[in-house]
Scaffold this active site. Sequence first.
Site, PDB file in Angstrom:
ATOM      1  N   ARG A 122       0.306  -6.529 -15.870  1.00 35.33           N
ATOM      2  CA  ARG A 122      -0.762  -7.981 -15.124  1.00 35.33           C
ATOM      3  C   ARG A 122      -0.907  -8.479 -15.576  1.00 35.33           C
ATOM      4  O   ARG A 122      -0.906  -9.978 -15.083  1.00 35.33           O
ATOM      5  CB  ARG A 122      -1.412  -7.027 -14.478  1.00 35.33           C
ATOM      6  CG  ARG A 122      -0.473  -6.341 -13.131  1.00 35.33           C
ATOM      7  CD  ARG A 122       0.881  -6.323 -13.302  1.00 35.33           C
ATOM      8  NE  ARG A 122       1.523  -5.315 -11.755  1.00 35.33           N
ATOM      9  CZ  ARG A 122       3.216  -5.364 -11.995  1.00 35.33           C
ATOM     10  NH1 ARG A 122       3.400  -5.516 -12.204  1.00 35.33           N
ATOM     11  NH2 ARG A 122       3.209  -4.374 -10.537  1.00 35.33           N
ATOM     12  N   ASP A 156       9.246  -6.892   0.201  1.00 36.22           N
ATOM     13  CA  ASP A 156       7.723  -6.984  -0.022  1.00 36.22           C
ATOM     14  C   ASP A 156       7.715  -9.075  -0.473  1.00 36.22           C
ATOM     15  O   ASP A 156       7.511  -9.448   0.622  1.00 36.22           O
ATOM     16  CB  ASP A 156       7.039  -5.847  -0.228  1.00 36.22           C
ATOM     17  CG  ASP A 156       6.867  -4.926  -0.087  1.00 36.22           C
ATOM     18  OD1 ASP A 156       7.756  -4.380   0.868  1.00 36.22           O
ATOM     19  OD2 ASP A 156       6.467  -3.895  -0.407  1.00 36.22           O
ATOM     20  N   ASP A 185      -2.894  -3.767  -8.937  1.00 35.26           N
ATOM     21  CA  ASP A 185      -2.995  -4.480  -9.508  1.00 35.26           C
ATOM     22  C   ASP A 185      -3.355  -5.699  -8.345  1.00 35.26           C
ATOM     23  O   ASP A 185      -3.370  -7.286  -9.067  1.00 35.26           O
ATOM     24  CB  ASP A 185      -1.625  -4.458  -8.736  1.00 35.26           C
ATOM     25  CG  ASP A 185      -0.553  -4.358  -9.778  1.00 35.26           C
ATOM     26  OD1 ASP A 185      -1.250  -3.587 -10.708  1.00 35.26           O
ATOM     27  OD2 ASP A 185       0.877  -3.793  -9.437  1.00 35.26           O
ATOM     28  N   SER A 192       8.898   3.400  -4.559  1.00 31.99           N
ATOM     29  CA  SER A 192       8.605   1.964  -5.304  1.00 31.99           C
ATOM     30  C   SER A 192       8.854   2.589  -6.733  1.00 31.99           C
ATOM     31  O   SER A 192       8.302   2.983  -7.530  1.00 31.99           O
ATOM     32  CB  SER A 192       7.235   1.786  -5.043  1.00 31.99           C
ATOM     33  OG  SER A 192       6.023   2.431  -5.003  1.00 31.99           O
TER      34      SER A 192
END
Length: 406
Positions: free
Chosen positions: A99, A19, A128, A180
Site C-alpha cells: 500500500r 468496485d 487499507d 475478494s
Amino acid sequence: MQRKGSVKKVVLAYSGGLDTSIILKWLTEEYDCEVVAYSADLGQGEELDHIPAKAKKTGASSCHIVDLKEEFARDFVFPMFRANAIYEGRYFLGTSIARPLIAKAQMEIAARENADAVSHGATGKGNDQVRFEIAYYHFNPAIKVIAPWREWDLKSRTALEEYARKHDIPIPTSKKFPWSSDRNLLHISFEGDILENPWAEAPEEMYQLTVRPEDAPDQAEYVEVEFEKGDAVAVNGERLSPANLLAKLNQLGGKHGIGRVDLLENRYVGMKSRGVYETPGGTILEEAHRAVESICMDREVMHLRDSLVPRYADMIYNGYWFAPERIALQALIDQTQQSVNGKARIKLYKGHARVVGRDSASDSLFNVDFATFEADDVYNQADAEGFIKLNALRLRIAAIQRQNRK
C-alpha cells in the site's frame, strides 16, 4: 455534502474490478470532475491487460499503468524481510507492504497531472484506508482525499450491481469465485464470502499460487538462497534481481504447496477479520534468511532486533511505513544486517520449507573448535562452574533469606 465543483481532477487507484469501476463513474457523476485512472503493476500479470480500455470506457480521461515490480521487491519487501517481520506471528504483510508504494506512485501521478484530489476503493471498515491516506498526507498534507465507501449510500453488493447496470458498467457474470482477492509479487490474499465463517475450511479451488500439499511432488527438492547484507541475491547459484528472485521462489514454493496461511487477524480499526494467504516465495525467503542470520549474527544484536520486530510489524500493518519511527528502526535493522552474508539450503516437501544447511565464508561466528563434543584445546569446561555460580547468585541469596525466615 456539496460535492460538485469541490475538486477539478482526481487520481483514482483503479484495479479494474467492480468496485473501482463504479467509483470511477461515481466520481464523474457526484463530483463532476476529471478522473485519471492509475494501476500499479506489482506482479498481478494478466489482470492488468484489460484495464486501460475499461477505464476509458467507464469515463477516465487517461489511464496510467506503472511497473513497480522491482521497486516493490527492492525497496519495500526486502527491507521488511531484513527484520523477519511477521504480523501476529503468521502474516507476511503482503498487502500491507504494497500500500505505501501504491500510494507513493499515485501521489507522483497526482503531482504530474496537477490533480487536487486522490481516491481509493478501500472500505471504511478496513486497514487499507489508513495505509493509503497516511501515505498521501506524507507526500502532500494539503491533498484532498475522496473515500467513496465512507460517503456513498451503496452499502451492499446488490446496490453496486444496480448502479453498474444503470451506468452500463460490466458486471462479472460468474459467482464461482465470490471472495475478494489481492495479488502481488509477495502473496495473494483472500477475504469475504465463505471465509466470514471462521469455522469453515477455505475451499481448495480458491488457491492460485500453490498446489494442494497432498498433491505436491513425492520427491523433496533442495534450494540454495544466497544473501548479501541481509538481502537475497541468488537462487541455486543464479544471481537475480529482487523481483525475479521473488518470482523464482514463488514458482518453487508453489510447486510444493508452501506458504498457505489461514489467519484470524486483528485489524487496526478494532475488529477481527479472517484472511487466507498464499506466500510461497516469502516463506522460503524468511526461512533462509533466519538460517544465515543464525550463523552470522551476534547473539545480543539478534535478540535486541527480535525484541523490536513485533512493533516494526505493527507499523507496517497499520500503515506507518513513511513514519519517522519506522525509518529510525529500519536504520537499526539495516545495521544488524551488515554481517548477514552467506547461503542457506532449504528442503521443500509437501507444504514445508525447512532449513537443512547454512554457511558463511566471510562472517560465520560458528567455531567448531569451541562447539565440538569431541576433545578440544580452546575451552576449559571447569570455567563454567564460576559462570553458573555468579549467574545464580541472586537466586542463592533469595534461598538463604527464605531459610532464615523459617
